[in-house]
Structures are given as structure tokens and as C-alpha cells.
Write an enzyme that holds these catalytic residues in place. Structure first.
Site, mmCIF file in Angstrom:
data_model
loop_
_atom_site.group_PDB
_atom_site.id
_atom_site.type_symbol
_atom_site.label_atom_id
_atom_site.label_comp_id
_atom_site.label_asym_id
_atom_site.label_seq_id
_atom_site.Cartn_x
_atom_site.Cartn_y
_atom_site.Cartn_z
ATOM 1 N N LEU A 65 0.702 -1.364 0.136
ATOM 2 C CA LEU A 65 0.041 0.036 0.103
ATOM 3 C C LEU A 65 0.919 1.238 -0.242
ATOM 4 C CD1 LEU A 65 -2.935 0.480 -0.186
ATOM 5 C CD2 LEU A 65 -3.406 0.095 2.085
ATOM 6 N N ALA A 96 -6.199 -3.585 4.223
ATOM 7 C CA ALA A 96 -4.725 -3.528 4.608
ATOM 8 C C ALA A 96 -4.557 -2.299 5.448
ATOM 9 C CB ALA A 96 -3.957 -3.455 3.314
ATOM 10 N N SER A 134 -2.914 -1.902 11.813
ATOM 11 C CA SER A 134 -4.157 -1.744 12.450
ATOM 12 C C SER A 134 -4.144 -1.734 14.069
ATOM 13 C CB SER A 134 -5.190 -3.119 11.981
ATOM 14 O OG SER A 134 -4.261 -4.420 12.667
ATOM 15 N N THR A 152 -13.157 2.960 11.054
ATOM 16 C CA THR A 152 -13.366 2.397 12.519
ATOM 17 C C THR A 152 -13.760 3.059 13.504
ATOM 18 O OG1 THR A 152 -11.636 1.868 14.254
ATOM 19 C CG2 THR A 152 -10.757 3.198 12.502
ATOM 20 N N GLU A 164 -12.636 3.752 16.315
ATOM 21 C CA GLU A 164 -11.447 4.628 16.721
ATOM 22 C C GLU A 164 -11.429 6.314 16.359
ATOM 23 O OE1 GLU A 164 -8.984 4.011 18.946
ATOM 24 O OE2 GLU A 164 -10.188 2.240 19.566
ATOM 25 N N TYR A 203 -3.332 6.248 14.844
ATOM 26 C CA TYR A 203 -4.080 5.258 14.016
ATOM 27 C C TYR A 203 -5.599 5.958 13.653
ATOM 28 C CZ TYR A 203 -7.194 1.229 13.340
ATOM 29 O OH TYR A 203 -8.232 0.548 12.769
ATOM 30 N N LYS A 209 -6.829 7.093 9.905
ATOM 31 C CA LYS A 209 -8.166 6.194 9.582
ATOM 32 C C LYS A 209 -9.206 7.506 9.156
ATOM 33 C CE LYS A 209 -7.839 1.736 9.328
ATOM 34 N NZ LYS A 209 -8.241 0.853 8.245
ATOM 35 N N ARG A 236 -8.142 -13.449 15.713
ATOM 36 C CA ARG A 236 -7.558 -11.956 15.871
ATOM 37 C C ARG A 236 -6.143 -12.022 16.131
ATOM 38 N NH1 ARG A 236 -8.222 -6.514 15.450
ATOM 39 N NH2 ARG A 236 -9.573 -5.605 17.219
HETATM 40 P P1 NDP Z 1 -5.304 -7.235 10.663
HETATM 41 O O1 NDP Z 1 -4.126 -6.608 11.599
HETATM 42 O O2 NDP Z 1 -5.462 -8.676 11.203
HETATM 43 O O3 NDP Z 1 -4.650 -7.271 9.091
HETATM 44 C C1 NDP Z 1 -4.320 -6.105 8.632
HETATM 45 C C2 NDP Z 1 -3.704 -6.428 7.151
HETATM 46 O O4 NDP Z 1 -3.051 -5.648 6.419
HETATM 47 C C3 NDP Z 1 -2.669 -7.714 7.142
HETATM 48 O O5 NDP Z 1 -2.919 -8.519 6.096
HETATM 49 C C4 NDP Z 1 -1.494 -6.825 6.820
HETATM 50 O O6 NDP Z 1 -0.424 -7.686 6.282
HETATM 51 C C5 NDP Z 1 -1.806 -5.809 5.919
HETATM 52 N N1 NDP Z 1 -0.949 -4.704 5.788
HETATM 53 C C6 NDP Z 1 -0.519 -3.825 6.713
HETATM 54 N N2 NDP Z 1 0.291 -2.944 6.381
HETATM 55 C C7 NDP Z 1 0.301 -3.454 4.848
HETATM 56 C C8 NDP Z 1 0.949 -2.439 3.725
HETATM 57 N N3 NDP Z 1 1.675 -1.644 4.025
HETATM 58 N N4 NDP Z 1 0.864 -3.047 2.510
HETATM 59 C C9 NDP Z 1 -0.181 -4.064 2.220
HETATM 60 N N5 NDP Z 1 -0.617 -4.768 3.335
HETATM 61 C C10 NDP Z 1 -0.437 -4.219 4.431
HETATM 62 O O7 NDP Z 1 -6.576 -6.433 10.614
HETATM 63 P P2 NDP Z 1 -7.944 -6.846 10.683
HETATM 64 O O8 NDP Z 1 -8.272 -8.098 9.622
HETATM 65 O O9 NDP Z 1 -8.445 -6.839 12.026
HETATM 66 O O10 NDP Z 1 -8.824 -5.396 10.364
HETATM 67 C C11 NDP Z 1 -8.827 -5.316 8.694
HETATM 68 C C12 NDP Z 1 -8.778 -3.610 8.788
HETATM 69 O O11 NDP Z 1 -10.299 -3.260 9.239
HETATM 70 C C13 NDP Z 1 -7.811 -2.780 9.059
HETATM 71 O O12 NDP Z 1 -7.794 -1.704 8.086
HETATM 72 C C14 NDP Z 1 -8.310 -2.184 10.354
HETATM 73 O O13 NDP Z 1 -7.667 -1.123 10.623
HETATM 74 C C15 NDP Z 1 -9.939 -2.236 10.206
HETATM 75 N N6 NDP Z 1 -10.576 -2.243 11.297
HETATM 76 C C16 NDP Z 1 -10.638 -3.399 12.065
HETATM 77 C C17 NDP Z 1 -11.462 -3.795 13.133
HETATM 78 C C18 NDP Z 1 -11.331 -4.885 13.966
HETATM 79 O O14 NDP Z 1 -11.898 -4.692 15.352
HETATM 80 N N7 NDP Z 1 -10.626 -5.744 13.539
HETATM 81 C C19 NDP Z 1 -12.205 -2.429 13.393
HETATM 82 C C20 NDP Z 1 -12.449 -1.386 12.550
HETATM 83 C C21 NDP Z 1 -11.632 -1.517 11.695
HETATM 84 P P3 NDP Z 1 0.730 -8.630 7.181
HETATM 85 O O15 NDP Z 1 -0.041 -9.897 7.463
HETATM 86 O O16 NDP Z 1 1.856 -8.449 6.273
HETATM 87 O O17 NDP Z 1 1.101 -7.753 8.229
HETATM 88 P P1 GDP Z 2 -8.578 -1.145 20.126
HETATM 89 O O1 GDP Z 2 -9.843 -0.810 20.525
HETATM 90 O O2 GDP Z 2 -8.475 -1.280 18.682
HETATM 91 O O3 GDP Z 2 -7.467 -0.240 20.647
HETATM 92 O O4 GDP Z 2 -8.227 -2.697 20.782
HETATM 93 P P2 GDP Z 2 -7.363 -3.223 21.621
HETATM 94 O O5 GDP Z 2 -7.798 -4.602 21.985
HETATM 95 O O6 GDP Z 2 -5.856 -3.113 21.269
HETATM 96 O O7 GDP Z 2 -7.670 -2.499 22.802
HETATM 97 C C1 GDP Z 2 -8.800 -2.341 23.456
HETATM 98 C C2 GDP Z 2 -8.768 -1.509 24.950
HETATM 99 O O8 GDP Z 2 -8.139 -2.453 25.765
HETATM 100 C C3 GDP Z 2 -7.889 -0.233 24.909
HETATM 101 O O9 GDP Z 2 -8.784 0.463 25.648
HETATM 102 C C4 GDP Z 2 -6.704 -0.645 25.694
HETATM 103 O O10 GDP Z 2 -6.232 0.294 26.532
HETATM 104 C C5 GDP Z 2 -7.295 -1.799 26.579
HETATM 105 N N1 GDP Z 2 -6.282 -2.782 27.055
HETATM 106 C C6 GDP Z 2 -6.336 -2.878 28.384
HETATM 107 N N2 GDP Z 2 -4.985 -3.721 28.510
HETATM 108 C C7 GDP Z 2 -4.498 -4.130 27.225
HETATM 109 C C8 GDP Z 2 -3.440 -4.883 26.958
HETATM 110 O O11 GDP Z 2 -2.542 -5.402 27.501
HETATM 111 N N3 GDP Z 2 -3.383 -4.704 25.332
HETATM 112 C C9 GDP Z 2 -4.111 -4.264 24.650
HETATM 113 N N4 GDP Z 2 -3.865 -4.176 23.233
HETATM 114 N N5 GDP Z 2 -5.117 -3.206 25.177
HETATM 115 C C10 GDP Z 2 -5.281 -3.262 26.369
#
Ligand code: NDP
Ligand code: GDP
Length: 345
Positions: A61, A83, A86, A127, A129, A151, A155, A186
Site C-alpha cells: 500500500l 490493509a 491496524s 473504524t 476509533e 491510528y 483512518k 484476531r
Molecule cells: P489485521 O491486522 O489482522 O490485518 C491487517 C492486514 O493489513 C494484514 O494482512 C497486513 O499484512 C496488511 N498490511 C499492513 N500494512 C500493509 C501494507 N503496507 N501493504 C499491504 N498490506 C498491509 O487487521 P483486521 O483484519 O483486524 O482489520 C482489517 C481492517 O479493518 C484494518 O484496516 C483495520 O484497521 C480495520 N478495522 C478493524 C477492526 C477490528 O476490530 N478488527 C475495527 C475497525 C476497523 P501482514 O500480514 O503482512 O502484516
Molecule cells: P483497540 O480498541 O483497537 O485499541 O483494541 P485493543 O484490543 O488493542 O484495545 C482495546 C482496549 O483494551 C484499549 O482501551 C486498551 O487500552 C485496553 N487494554 C488494556 N490492557 C491491554 C493490553 O494489554 N493490550 C491491549 N492491546 N489493550 C489493552
């Protein structure tokens, strides 16, 4: 046969979405960045036994020309931009990379679509966030944004530039504003998975104690499998618009840990306060959780609670998995994986 390009194919949502689209008869192109591990081996796709059905294309990206070539070559009907860097926690340590990928990366993709494949539809992964330090609860499509991390700020740019390209050039691009969604797939640094994995290891005698940060933050957690169906509905809606997907419930980290511990046969109680707080298994008297301020965030998002009624009424979206079911699914999966010594992602 419809074709879909999924960026972020190696991540949690990439795997669930690929499974869903293959089931609906799509040709799925999985965009993955090159790593030292063989590109065709993506553990989360292997988990669903779909790694041989997804066509992997090299994708970065940060690299405009690479994006342009892929968009021009395949001209997919649907593009899901999942991507991203995240992890909120990492975004204070790597704010520039986070902004380049999560903000400008979206613009690169939009420019490639605008120039070489203007008929492609684009789903952008926005998101909750972006609501961040929200003053209104619950949050819906009209709630003002107040991101609290690099982040969230990045976003928000991705979100607005997607809306702007829809309004400026008529590109068929939309955003889903998704609240936290989790699953056994996750990433391990996110708090839900960290808890289910850590407590499973403790029960099995593979780990002594689990260190966490702010136990009182509250999140609206749903199941990733339900949310990828929402992504598809948002992108395929007759009216191009942005939608919130959320469970409509909020729970603290503390509650998540209590429920996960319960699923694993523990009875979690608490003692002390703030950074001195510990979680004790009342059945054994053992300290299983300790607060470590190193996991506190420079700026916290204390409470998120989403209102997805518009997605429900206009798109017919429903979540199937309730909070307790989600915690149990993750705890069981991690317990089994730890027991067999095979934690693959
Ligand atoms: P993940 O972290 O599991 O996956 C992120 C993906 O992005 C991975 O495949 C990673 O590749 C890829 N990636 C990161 N940087 C690059 C780059 N420079 N070029 C190409 N690919 C890249 O995230 P999720 O599946 O949980 O989330 C999917 C999307 O949804 C993300 O954009 C996230 O921010 C957004 N989102 C997620 C939420 C959630 O609760 N899960 C909530 C709201 C939004 P690699 O494996 O190589 O690191
Ligand atoms: P987020 O909502 O995308 O930031 O998802 P996370 O799972 O990373 O964090 C959710 C919440 O959990 C945030 O408010 C963090 O401050 C809280 N948190 C508390 N302890 C932890 C920890 O050990 N790791 C992470 N990742 N979050 C934590």
C-alpha cells in the site's frame, strides 16, 4: 463470475471475507505484501482450507506504481481495502508509517481506481476509533469524530478522502465504520485475544501471569464473521453510503477477562486498585492477572458503544454471535490450540 480484490488478505478480516466471497461464487484475488515466508502460505487462509482458492498478488500500500499495475491488470468489480497498520498501540511508536499506509495508502488506491478502473467499487475499512473520545453515546453515522491516536487520525483521513472521491468524481467508494470485531483469528496483541491466549496458557501451566493495561476501558465487541457480511452489504447497497456496524453493547476489559476465565474453569476476583490491581483465581488463590502501566495508552478511548440501526434497517444486517458466545469461542479455540502446542496465528 464476479471478481473481488481484498487487500490485507493475510489478516483476520481478510480470511473471513475471502471465505464469504468464495462461498458466494466470487473469484477472489488476495493482495498480500511480500514477506520472508512463502507468499502462498497464509496461515489464516489455511485455517479455513481456502489457501488454494485465493489467487495471491504481491501488493504494498506504500507503493503507488505497484497498486496501479494491479488495479489496471485485474480491474476487479469489487475492492475491499482492509490493509492497514491496524494496532492502535503501535501507532504512537510508528505514527509516520501508520499515516502513510492508513491515510495516504487509501488515496493511492483511489487514484489508481480513478485513473485505471473507475467502474470498480471500493470498500474502505473505517473504524470506531475515529469517534475516539466521543461525547455522545451511542455513536452512529452522525456522531462527531474525535480520534485519540495516530491510528484514529490516519483512518479519519482515509474515511474523508473516500467520501470526497465519491462526491468529487463519482467513484463508487464507501466506508464501513466498524466497531471492534474479534474471533479466534484476531491478532495476539489485541486485548481480547491476549486474554484468551494468556489465560489458556495459565490454565495449562504454560505461563505464570497475564499482564494487562487499563481494565476499565469499554468496547463494543462483535464477531468478525458477522462483520464481513456487513462489509459486503455496504459495498453492494443500491445507495452508496457509509454505515456503522456494531453490536450495540459495551463491556469492560475486566468483564471480558472474568468471562474468559469462567469459560476456562477459573473464578476471577480482583484485589487492589489502578496499577496495583491484580486478578486472582479464587479456586486456587493464584494471581493470574497483573496490571502493568506499560500497556496504558498515551491517550485512551475510554468508552465505545455503537448504534448500527441504519445498517439493520437499510441493509438487513444482523449480528449472529452474542458477546458471551464470542468470548467462549475464543477461549475454547485458544485452549485447544495451546493444549495441542499449535498456536498458528
Ligand atoms: P489485521 O491486522 O489482522 O490485518 C491487517 C492486514 O493489513 C494484514 O494482512 C497486513 O499484512 C496488511 N498490511 C499492513 N500494512 C500493509 C501494507 N503496507 N501493504 C499491504 N498490506 C498491509 O487487521 P483486521 O483484519 O483486524 O482489520 C482489517 C481492517 O479493518 C484494518 O484496516 C483495520 O484497521 C480495520 N478495522 C478493524 C477492526 C477490528 O476490530 N478488527 C475495527 C475497525 C476497523 P501482514 O500480514 O503482512 O502484516
Ligand atoms: P483497540 O480498541 O483497537 O485499541 O483494541 P485493543 O484490543 O488493542 O484495545 C482495546 C482496549 O483494551 C484499549 O482501551 C486498551 O487500552 C485496553 N487494554 C488494556 N490492557 C491491554 C493490553 O494489554 N493490550 C491491549 N492491546 N489493550 C489493552
Amino acid at each position: 463470475m464476479k471478481s473481488a480484490l481484498i487487500t490485507g488478505i493475510s489478516g483476520q478480516d481478510g480470511a473471513y471475507l475471502a471465505k464469504l466471497l468464495l462461498g458466494r461464487g466470487y473469484r477472489v484475488l488476495g493482495a498480500a505484501r511480500r514477506t520472508s515466508i512463502q507468499a502462498s502460505f497464509i496461515p489464516r487462509l489455511r485455517h479455513f482450507s481456502i489457501d488454494d482458492q485465493v489467487e495471491i498478488v504481491d501488493f504494498e500500500l506504500s507503493e503507488l506504481a505497484n497498486i496501479v499495475r494491479i488495479v489496471q491488470k485485474y480491474q476487479p468489480q469489487e475492492i475491499y481495502n482492509l490493509a492497514a497498520q491496524s494496532f492502535v498501540g503501535a501507532s504512537w511508536e510508528q505514527p509516520i508509517t501508520t499515516s502513510d499506509v492508513n491515510a495516504i495508502g487509501v488515496l493511492r488506491l483511489l487514484e489508481a481506481i480513478r485513473t485505471f478502473s473507475p467502474e470498480s467499487r471500493l470498500y474502505q475499512a473505517s473504524t470506531s476509533e475515529m469517534f475516539g473520545y466521543a461525547s455522545v453515546h451511542p455513536q452512529n453515522e452522525s456522531t462527531p469524530f474525535y480520534p485519540r491516536s495516530p491510528y484514529g487520525v490516519a483512518k479519519l483521513y482515509g474515511h474523508w478522502i473516500t467520501k470526497n472521491y465519491r462526491e468529487s468524481f463519482g467513484i463508487k467508494c464507501v466506508s464501513g465504520i466498524l466497531f471492534n470485531h474479534e474471533s479466534p483469528l484476531r491478532g495476539q496483541e489485541f486485548v481480547t485475544r491476549k486474554i484468551t491466549l494468556g489465560l489458556s496458557r495459565i490454565v495449562l501451566g504454560q505461563q505464570d501471569v497475564l499482564e494487562l493495561g487499563n481494565l476499565d476501558a469499554k468496547r463494543d465487541w462483535g464477531f468478525a464473521g458477522d462483520y464481513v457480511d456487513g462489509m459486503w452489504r455496504i459495498l453492494n447497497a443500491v445507495k452508496l453510503d457509509d454505515y456503522v456496524l456494531a453490536s450495540g453493547e459495551t463491556h469492560s476489559i475486566r468483564e471480558f477477562a472474568e468471562l474468559a476465565a469462567n469459560c476456562l474453569g477459573m473464578d476471577l476476583g480482583w484485589s487492589g486498585s489502578e496499577s496495583k490491581e491484580i486478578g486472582i483465581d479464587r479456586k486456587t488463590g493464584k494471581t493470574v492477572i497483573r496490571v502493568n502501566p506499560k500497556f496504558y495508552r498515551p491517550a485512551e478511548v475510554p468508552l465505545l458503544l455503537g448504534d448500527s440501526s441504519r445498517a439493520q434497517s437499510e441493509l438487513g444486517w444482523r449480528r449472529e454471535v452474542e458477546f458471551a458466545g464470542l468470548v467462549e469461542m475464543m477461549a475454547r479455540s485458544d485452549y485447544d490450540a495451546c493444549k495441542s502446542g499449535c498456536v498458528r496465528f
